[in-house]
Structure formats: C-alpha cells, structure tokens
Write a protein that holds these residues in place. Structure first.
Motif, mmCIF file in Angstrom:
data_model
loop_
_atom_site.group_PDB
_atom_site.id
_atom_site.type_symbol
_atom_site.label_atom_id
_atom_site.label_comp_id
_atom_site.label_asym_id
_atom_site.label_seq_id
_atom_site.Cartn_x
_atom_site.Cartn_y
_atom_site.Cartn_z
ATOM 1 N N ALA A 254 0.851 -1.190 0.000
ATOM 2 C CA ALA A 254 0.000 0.000 0.000
ATOM 3 C C ALA A 254 0.886 1.238 0.000
ATOM 4 N N VAL A 255 0.380 2.311 -0.633
ATOM 5 C CA VAL A 255 1.174 3.549 -0.707
ATOM 6 C C VAL A 255 0.587 4.649 0.153
ATOM 7 N N GLY A 256 -0.584 4.404 0.734
ATOM 8 C CA GLY A 256 -1.219 5.423 1.576
ATOM 9 C C GLY A 256 -2.591 5.778 1.054
ATOM 10 N N GLY A 257 -3.424 6.327 1.955
ATOM 11 C CA GLY A 257 -4.786 6.672 1.575
ATOM 12 C C GLY A 257 -4.959 8.150 1.333
ATOM 13 N N GLY A 258 -6.131 8.503 0.749
ATOM 14 C CA GLY A 258 -6.419 9.905 0.476
ATOM 15 C C GLY A 258 -7.178 10.064 -0.824
ATOM 16 N N THR A 259 -6.979 11.202 -1.481
ATOM 17 C CA THR A 259 -7.692 11.498 -2.729
ATOM 18 C C THR A 259 -6.706 11.975 -3.788
ATOM 19 N N LEU A 260 -6.793 11.383 -4.972
ATOM 20 C CA LEU A 260 -6.050 11.858 -6.147
ATOM 21 C C LEU A 260 -7.005 12.718 -6.964
ATOM 22 N N THR A 261 -6.621 13.962 -7.240
ATOM 23 C CA THR A 261 -7.433 14.841 -8.091
ATOM 24 C C THR A 261 -6.705 15.024 -9.415
ATOM 25 N N ILE A 262 -7.321 14.523 -10.481
ATOM 26 C CA ILE A 262 -6.700 14.569 -11.809
ATOM 27 C C ILE A 262 -7.383 15.655 -12.624
ATOM 28 N N GLN A 263 -6.589 16.610 -13.088
ATOM 29 C CA GLN A 263 -7.094 17.736 -13.879
ATOM 30 C C GLN A 263 -6.459 17.692 -15.271
ATOM 31 N N LEU A 264 -7.309 17.726 -16.319
ATOM 32 C CA LEU A 264 -6.799 17.771 -17.684
ATOM 33 C C LEU A 264 -6.522 19.211 -18.087
ATOM 34 N N GLY A 265 -5.506 19.394 -18.942
ATOM 35 C CA GLY A 265 -5.154 20.727 -19.416
ATOM 36 C C GLY A 265 -3.868 20.678 -20.220
ATOM 37 N N SER A 266 -3.169 21.809 -20.289
ATOM 38 C CA SER A 266 -1.936 21.868 -21.075
ATOM 39 C C SER A 266 -0.802 22.451 -20.233
ATOM 40 N N TRP A 267 0.408 21.977 -20.525
ATOM 41 C CA TRP A 267 1.601 22.426 -19.825
ATOM 42 C C TRP A 267 2.473 23.283 -20.744
ATOM 43 N N LEU A 268 2.860 24.433 -20.236
ATOM 44 C CA LEU A 268 3.904 25.206 -20.900
ATOM 45 C C LEU A 268 5.191 24.849 -20.170
ATOM 46 N N HIS A 269 5.963 23.965 -20.783
ATOM 47 C CA HIS A 269 7.097 23.383 -20.065
ATOM 48 C C HIS A 269 8.439 23.736 -20.686
ATOM 49 N N THR A 270 8.430 24.543 -21.710
ATOM 50 C CA THR A 270 9.699 24.820 -22.408
ATOM 51 C C THR A 270 10.601 25.751 -21.599
ATOM 52 N N THR A 271 10.005 26.578 -20.731
ATOM 53 C CA THR A 271 10.809 27.433 -19.839
ATOM 54 C C THR A 271 10.364 27.183 -18.409
ATOM 55 N N PRO A 272 11.301 26.837 -17.494
ATOM 56 C CA PRO A 272 10.908 26.530 -16.117
ATOM 57 C C PRO A 272 10.486 27.808 -15.388
ATOM 58 N N PRO A 273 9.622 27.670 -14.366
ATOM 59 C CA PRO A 273 8.955 26.402 -14.019
ATOM 60 C C PRO A 273 7.782 26.141 -14.962
ATOM 61 N N PRO A 274 7.412 24.876 -15.122
ATOM 62 C CA PRO A 274 6.286 24.556 -16.000
ATOM 63 C C PRO A 274 5.008 25.224 -15.504
ATOM 64 N N GLN A 275 4.196 25.703 -16.432
ATOM 65 C CA GLN A 275 2.930 26.352 -16.108
ATOM 66 C C GLN A 275 1.778 25.522 -16.669
ATOM 67 N N PHE A 276 0.775 25.302 -15.795
ATOM 68 C CA PHE A 276 -0.371 24.467 -16.196
ATOM 69 C C PHE A 276 -1.602 25.334 -16.439
ATOM 70 N N THR A 277 -2.265 25.085 -17.560
ATOM 71 C CA THR A 277 -3.529 25.760 -17.874
ATOM 72 C C THR A 277 -4.630 24.717 -17.878
ATOM 73 N N PRO A 278 -5.545 24.774 -16.895
ATOM 74 C CA PRO A 278 -6.602 23.756 -16.839
ATOM 75 C C PRO A 278 -7.487 23.786 -18.082
ATOM 76 N N GLY A 279 -7.981 22.619 -18.444
ATOM 77 C CA GLY A 279 -8.923 22.522 -19.550
ATOM 78 C C GLY A 279 -10.335 22.788 -19.083
ATOM 79 N N THR A 280 -11.276 22.544 -19.936
ATOM 80 C CA THR A 280 -12.680 22.832 -19.619
ATOM 81 C C THR A 280 -13.343 21.725 -18.814
ATOM 82 N N ASP A 281 -12.756 20.534 -18.781
ATOM 83 C CA ASP A 281 -13.371 19.426 -18.038
ATOM 84 C C ASP A 281 -13.163 19.606 -16.528
ATOM 85 N N SER A 282 -14.140 19.185 -15.755
ATOM 86 C CA SER A 282 -14.035 19.267 -14.296
ATOM 87 C C SER A 282 -12.978 18.290 -13.784
#
Length: 476
Positions: A118-146
């Motif tokens: 087991a690795v531990g309990g809790g909640t994983l929240t997965i958000q779809l979107g896009s990463w601007l990763h070419t220049t650090p730090p990476p920036q995340f832009t959430p998509g329209t899905d919840s």
C-alpha cells in the motif's frame, strides 16, 4: 364362370394389345416433352441474360456518377513518413511537406515500491489541461473538463489504484509496470497533443500518509512525487507544408487541405513531395468493367442465337425475335453518339471499337490518351440526358437496361410468356395422359367382356361336344 385374369377366356395377349394401343395414344407426348425441355432451356438462358443485363446496368450506372470521375490518386516520395487519403472533394495539386516532430501523449511514472504494498490513503485529483514546459517552471492551464477525484484506501495497492483510475475514464490511463526494483504506476494521457496533458494533486489521509508519491504538479510542487521522475509532456505534430508551419494534436492533419487527410509517421530530414492528381487508373478500370459486362451479354446472345453449320446445331434462341432484337439494340447503342459538344463523341474516339461478332475491344493506347482529358471522357459517358438527346453513352445504357429490367419490362414480359408456354405444354401433356387412361380403361372393359363371353361359349361348346359324344355312343 369367373375370369381370373384378362385374356384367359379369349386366349389373346390382352395386356400387350392394350399397352400398344395406349402407347399409340401417347405418341404426342414425345413431342410435347421435347418442347417442354426447349422451353425450360430458354427460361434458363433468359435468366442468364437478365442477370448479365443487370451487371451491365450496374457498370453503366457507375460511369454516370460524379464519384467515378472526381476521384483523386495521391503519390508520395516517402510514403513511410508522409501519406494521405482522399476524404472529400479534392483538387489536383502538388505540395512539399517536412515533419519536425510527431504528436505524443503526456506520460509519467512513479518511483518503484515493493510489489503489492500500500502507498497510503487519500484522494487523487486529476485535472486535464496543457503544460507550458519549455521554460521553467512549468505552467499548467486547466482545460474545460471538471477535475476528477479518485478515492484511495489505506490498503490499496498500485494495481488497485490503476484499476480505479481506469474505471473513472477521466482522460488518462494507468498501468502497473514491474521490474527487479519493484512496481511503478505509469499514467498516460488517453489522447495525444499539447492540450491533452494532466496534473495530479493529492490530499493525503493523515492516518495513512504516503499517497503524495503519486502526485504530479511540477508548477506547485516541483520535484515532488512523480514530478521528480522523468516526464514526457504531450506535444502536437509539427510540420511545414510548402514552407508554412502546420500543427495537429494527432499525427493526422485532417482539415489542412480540403478533401485530404494527411498522416505523418516519421520526422523527416528532407521535404516529402506529394502529388494529388485525377485517379485515371480507377477511371480506366470502370471503363474496362463496362466493356467486360457488355461482352458477357453479347457472347451469350451470339451463342444462343447462332447456327453452327459444321455441327448443324442451332442455338437455344435461334430465330427468337426477342433475343435477336435485343442483340441488335445493344450494338446500335455502342455505335451511338454522346451528343453535346464534347471532344469525344463515340466509343471509338476513346479507343473502344467493335470487333467481328459484336464484341468490344479496348485500344489501351487510345484510351490512355483519352484519360489525359478526364472532362471530355466523362462527358462521353456521363453527359445528362436532355430534351432531344439521350445523354452520354453510359447514361443511354443505364436507361436501356433499366427499361429492360423494370417490372413491366421486356425481361419480365418474356419470362411471363415462357412461363405461360410451359403451363400450356403441361396442360397438353395432361390431356394426352387423360385420353390414354380413358382408352386403356375402355379397352380393358371391352376385353373383359369378351373374355366373359368367350368363356361362356367355350363352356357351351364343351357341353355340346360331350352330348354329341354321348349320343354317338347310344346310337352305336
């Protein structure tokens, strides 16, 4: 005195006499049965003609459709790297395409843990979107899905967690990979492209910590969880078409050129040359199929209506005005004109000529030359009918065969006529058999009466002979 068997009283071979008389009465059956066989052969032959006419009509109809003349063929100088298919109405063109990168999905992996732990309990929240990763730090832009919340129990293993992620169907897939160091959770976007990325944030259960090892949020927690491992970010396919940058979230550029779907498979060092041109090979095949369908009908009609002087055998439809007229009508159609003002007016202009016996032969050299002008060749076959003109030759053949095969057309009328002839023939055979049965019944009745009379006379003769013999003895 009863007669046990016919003929005994008279001494005649009555069965033989009756059989011969009945056979004589049935003599017309032989001719009727021959006629019946001929009718069935004609029915079968007309059925074959009808089937071949249907095939000819289909081949002609295909040549009347725009799709048979608007098709495009695509050639690529490097089909392993760049290929394309026609998806709509495409124009003839040439283009050069170079591929800088292929589309890919985002993929991350956790650090290895012992198998089934087991690795531990809790909640994983997965958000779809896009990463601007070419220049650090990476920036995340959430998509329209919840965001998608996955509840993890304190005793859940990586296998259980992967199953929960997959069951949620939230745009990512999870797989457990095992090696000598233990097992890892692999998480991958379901789709390729820059906008199909994801981040995973974790809220741990204080009573069973450790789930943060599966987080992936390099913007807010760089180096933590799966963000500390190797990451493959999602990316679009990037290419240049005639020097112009184009991009697609998949390796297919479906809308870049109207009517074409371009697929890239490899990064290229050199530009790939592509040519879109009229599909003359498909046009030629359609024309050859039409010629083959016509020749099949012509061969059957020729064989059926001919007379072989050497063997003195006539075809099953020799002298049949319907078949002879049908053959003549077909040949007249092949020699007709398409009308209009097209450069090609007759089949011969496109290298399709009639040989001895009525068959059509294709001169490939002339046909290939005609295929260089698809518009004129299309007009020869597919010009629409107008008042006073029958249209292109394929249009005329389609109209002709449709009329023949209609419910009240010649083919069905001929089949009905032959069916009626067969019924009349059967009725005539029944009449002959009925007459023969009546003759047999009458003869047997007559010979039975004769037997009875002859038996009575024979008995009387024997009695008289006995009396005469007795008288002679008394006189002596």
């Amino acid at each position: 005195m009863a007669i046990s068997s016919i003929g005994i009283g008279s001494g005649l071979d009555v069965n033989s006499i009756v059989s011969q008389m009945v056979a004589l009465e049935k003599r017309p059956l032989a001719q009727l049965q021959t006629q019946a066989s001929s009718i069935q052969t004609r029915v079968s032959t007309y059925s074959q003609i009808k089937s071949l006419m249907s095939t000819l009509g289909d081949a002609a109809a295909k040549l009347t459709r725009d799709g048979s003349w608007n098709g495009m063929a695509i050639t690529s100088s490097n089909s392993e790297a760049v290929s394309a298919t026609v998806t709509g109405i495409a124009s003839a063109t040439t283009m050069g395409i170079s591929v800088q990168q292929l589309a890919r999905a985002q993929s991350v992996a956790s650090t290895a843990v012992p198998k089934d732990t087991a690795v531990g309990g809790g909640t994983l929240t997965i958000q779809l979107g896009s990463w601007l990763h070419t220049t650090p730090p990476p920036q995340f832009t959430p998509g329209t899905d919840s965001p998608l919340a996955i509840t993890v129990g304190a005793t859940d293993s990586l296998t259980t967690i992967a199953a929960k992620i997959n069951d949620a169907n939230g745009g990512v897939t999870a797989t457990v990979m095992r090696d000598a160091t233990g097992e890892r959770l692999l998480v991958r976007s379901s789709k390729t492209g820059e906008e199909s990325g994801f981040r995973i944030q974790v809220a741990e259960d204080p009573g069973s910590p450790g789930l943060s090892a599966l987080s992936f949020d390099p913007q807010n927690a760089p180096g933590a969880g799966m963000a500390g491992n190797t990451v493959q970010y999602g990316q679009n396919a990037q290419a240049k078409l005639n020097g112009i940058d184009i991009s697609s979230p998949t390796n297919t550029f479906a809308e870049t050129i109207p009517g074409l779907s371009i697929t890239v498979s490899k990064v290229t060092a050199d530009e790939v040359n592509m040519r879109v041109a009229p599909d003359t090979a498909a046009m030629k095949k359609n024309i050859q199929d039409f010629v083959a369908a016509y020749n099949a009908v012509n061969d059957l009609l020729s064989t059926s209506t001919s007379y072989d002087a050497e063997t003195k055998v006539a075809g099953v439809l020799q002298g049949d005005s319907t078949a002879v007229g049908l053959q003549g009508a077909l040949r007249m159609l092949t020699m007709g004109s398409a009308g209009g003002t097209g450069a090609l007016q007759r089949l011969a202009d496109a290298g399709i000529a009639m040989e001895r016996g009525g068959k059509l032969a294709v001169d490939n050299t002339k046909l290939d030359a005609a295929l260089k002008d698809p518009a004129s060749l299309k007009a020869l076959f597919a010009n629409p009918a107008t008042a006073g003109e029958g249209g292109g030759l394929a249009v005329q053949f389609k109209s002709f065969t449709s009329g023949l095969l209609a419910l009240d057309g010649l083919m069905n009328n001929k089949a009905d006529a032959l069916s009626a002839a067969a019924k009349r023939n059967t009725a005539e055979q029944d009449k002959v058999n009925d007459r023969a049965a009546l003759v047999e019944k009458r003869l047997r009745a007559q010979y039975t009466a004769l037997d009875t009379k002859m038996a009575s006379l024979t008995s009387l003769s024997s009695y008289i002979s006995q009396q005469v013999a007795s008288w002679n003895k008394s006189s002596g």
